[in-house]
Design an enzyme around this catalytic site. Structure first.
Site, mmCIF file in Angstrom:
data_model
loop_
_atom_site.group_PDB
_atom_site.id
_atom_site.type_symbol
_atom_site.label_atom_id
_atom_site.label_comp_id
_atom_site.label_asym_id
_atom_site.label_seq_id
_atom_site.Cartn_x
_atom_site.Cartn_y
_atom_site.Cartn_z
ATOM 1 N N VAL A 1 -1.874 -12.252 -3.137
ATOM 2 C CA VAL A 1 -0.568 -12.055 -3.784
ATOM 3 C C VAL A 1 0.602 -12.509 -2.922
ATOM 4 C CG1 VAL A 1 -1.360 -10.160 -5.285
ATOM 5 C CG2 VAL A 1 -0.318 -9.618 -3.066
ATOM 6 N N TYR B 1 7.368 -0.866 5.407
ATOM 7 C CA TYR B 1 6.702 -0.440 4.170
ATOM 8 C C TYR B 1 7.707 0.266 3.260
ATOM 9 C CZ TYR B 1 3.192 1.987 1.252
ATOM 10 O OH TYR B 1 2.441 2.478 0.205
HETATM 11 P P1 NAP Z 1 -6.398 0.281 -0.401
HETATM 12 O O1 NAP Z 1 -7.586 1.074 -0.794
HETATM 13 O O2 NAP Z 1 -6.245 -0.141 1.011
HETATM 14 O O3 NAP Z 1 -6.307 -0.997 -1.369
HETATM 15 C C1 NAP Z 1 -5.385 -2.026 -1.125
HETATM 16 C C2 NAP Z 1 -5.652 -3.140 -2.109
HETATM 17 O O4 NAP Z 1 -4.691 -4.182 -1.888
HETATM 18 C C3 NAP Z 1 -7.041 -3.757 -1.942
HETATM 19 O O5 NAP Z 1 -7.619 -3.963 -3.212
HETATM 20 C C4 NAP Z 1 -6.746 -5.096 -1.276
HETATM 21 O O6 NAP Z 1 -7.668 -6.117 -1.641
HETATM 22 C C5 NAP Z 1 -5.389 -5.420 -1.869
HETATM 23 N N1 NAP Z 1 -4.715 -6.422 -1.056
HETATM 24 C C6 NAP Z 1 -4.328 -6.335 0.244
HETATM 25 N N2 NAP Z 1 -3.781 -7.507 0.645
HETATM 26 C C7 NAP Z 1 -3.817 -8.339 -0.432
HETATM 27 C C8 NAP Z 1 -3.400 -9.668 -0.659
HETATM 28 N N3 NAP Z 1 -2.833 -10.411 0.300
HETATM 29 N N4 NAP Z 1 -3.583 -10.188 -1.895
HETATM 30 C C9 NAP Z 1 -4.166 -9.471 -2.879
HETATM 31 N N5 NAP Z 1 -4.603 -8.210 -2.731
HETATM 32 C C10 NAP Z 1 -4.412 -7.657 -1.509
HETATM 33 O O7 NAP Z 1 -5.055 1.069 -0.725
HETATM 34 P P2 NAP Z 1 -4.644 2.025 -1.933
HETATM 35 O O8 NAP Z 1 -4.344 3.340 -1.353
HETATM 36 O O9 NAP Z 1 -5.608 1.910 -3.052
HETATM 37 O O10 NAP Z 1 -3.231 1.365 -2.325
HETATM 38 C C11 NAP Z 1 -2.962 0.781 -3.585
HETATM 39 C C12 NAP Z 1 -1.457 0.739 -3.772
HETATM 40 O O11 NAP Z 1 -0.932 2.073 -3.774
HETATM 41 C C13 NAP Z 1 -0.694 0.002 -2.657
HETATM 42 O O12 NAP Z 1 0.350 -0.744 -3.214
HETATM 43 C C14 NAP Z 1 -0.147 1.125 -1.810
HETATM 44 O O13 NAP Z 1 0.999 0.751 -1.095
HETATM 45 C C15 NAP Z 1 0.149 2.155 -2.878
HETATM 46 N N6 NAP Z 1 0.258 3.519 -2.372
HETATM 47 C C16 NAP Z 1 -0.801 4.140 -1.792
HETATM 48 C C17 NAP Z 1 -0.665 5.430 -1.320
HETATM 49 C C18 NAP Z 1 -1.799 6.162 -0.656
HETATM 50 O O14 NAP Z 1 -1.546 7.271 -0.127
HETATM 51 N N7 NAP Z 1 -3.014 5.655 -0.664
HETATM 52 C C19 NAP Z 1 0.570 6.079 -1.453
HETATM 53 C C20 NAP Z 1 1.632 5.421 -2.048
HETATM 54 C C21 NAP Z 1 1.456 4.136 -2.511
HETATM 55 P P3 NAP Z 1 -8.934 -6.523 -0.722
HETATM 56 O O15 NAP Z 1 -9.492 -5.233 -0.175
HETATM 57 O O16 NAP Z 1 -9.834 -7.207 -1.686
HETATM 58 O O17 NAP Z 1 -8.421 -7.434 0.348
#
Ligand code: NAP
Length: 235
Positions: free
Chosen positions: A56, A143
């Protein structure tokens, strides 16, 4: 069948969002970047999903992904990365990387989806921000800035594309148990939960339920909103 493109489908929250749409009969295009094994494991369980490799942070990669999908009714911008350190220790490269994935990536995908949605005069986008984009987080300045940018972008696009019958909303999760938080110690988590009214972290499914609500017809008169899914921690 409505087409939904979910970026970061291979991650913790993305997988739950993918399952929610898949189980409700949507044609799901599941974006991943490096986690090929995870996405094909998901495809074994949900044979109808189509994995889409996309970086992305690259506008050309996002453009190519959309040209392969050929149309998009719902876009979920969920891909994201986080890094925790002092602002004074953030390198230019790290700043660029977080901004490119979390903010630019969201914009690139919105731009591609919107150019299709305006032609069909319908569509819905849900961007994943974070409570840190609302409150700001110590040790996560870049972030927080990127996720605040996602909120501004969401509101601006809601105004710009509302007349084209396209809704744009965001979900701002609090602590959700995924690999993004795997570096946190038990003590870190307990300290955070003790300041959260519901006294716990959330699950990816709890985020997916809110994303699904905002993305679909149940929220047909809702646009430009930021729904916090955080157990009350940002109150
Ligand atoms: P996660 O398990 O680490 O997943 C992150 C995802 O982003 C993975 O599918 C990864 O794909 C993808 N990604 C990373 N770099 C990328 C790139 N350059 N191009 C395309 N895809 C990319 O994290 P998560 O907790 O599920 O987070 C999902 C969303 O929720 C994020 O936007 C995060 O900021 C947000 N969020 C999370 C939390 C939390 O506490 N977990 C809180 C607030 C917001 P690959 O693994 O295939 O590389």
């Amino acid at each position: 069948m409505k087409k939904v493109f979910i970026t970061g489908a291979s991650g913790g929250i993305g997988k739950a969002i993918t399952e929610k749409f898949y189980n409700n009969g949507y044609l799901v295009y599941a974006g991943y970047f490096s986690s090929e094994a995870e996405i094909y494991e998901m495809k074994d369980k949900m044979p109808g999903i189509t994995p889409v490799k996309v970086d992305v942070s690259s506008s050309s990669s996002v453009k190519e992904a959309f040209s392969n999908i050929k149309g998009c009714d719902i876009l979920i911008n969920n891909a994201g990365i986080a890094k925790s350190n002092l602002a004074t220790d953030v390198s230019d490269e790290e700043f660029d990387r977080i901004m490119k994935i979390d903010l630019y990536g969201t914009f690139y995908a919105c731009r591609e989806a919107l150019s299709y949605m305006v032609k069909t005069h319908s569509g819905s986008i849900v961007n994943i921000s974070s409570i840190w984009g609302i409150t700001g987080a110590s040790m996560e300045s870049v972030y927080s800035a990127a996720k605040a940018g996602v909120i501004g972008l969401t509101k601006a696009l809601a105004k710009e594309y509302g007349p084209s019958n396209i809704r744009v909303n965001a979900v701002a999760p609090g602590f959700i148990d995924t690999k993004m938080n795997s570096a946190l110690t038990r003590e870190d988590k307990e300290a955070f939960f003790s300041e959260t009214p519901l006294m716990r972290g959330g699950t990816p499914i709890e985020v997916a339920e809110s994303v699904y609500f905002l993305a679909t017809e149940s929220a047909s008169f809702i646009t430009g909103q930021i729904l916090t899914v955080d157990g009350g921690s940002a109150i």
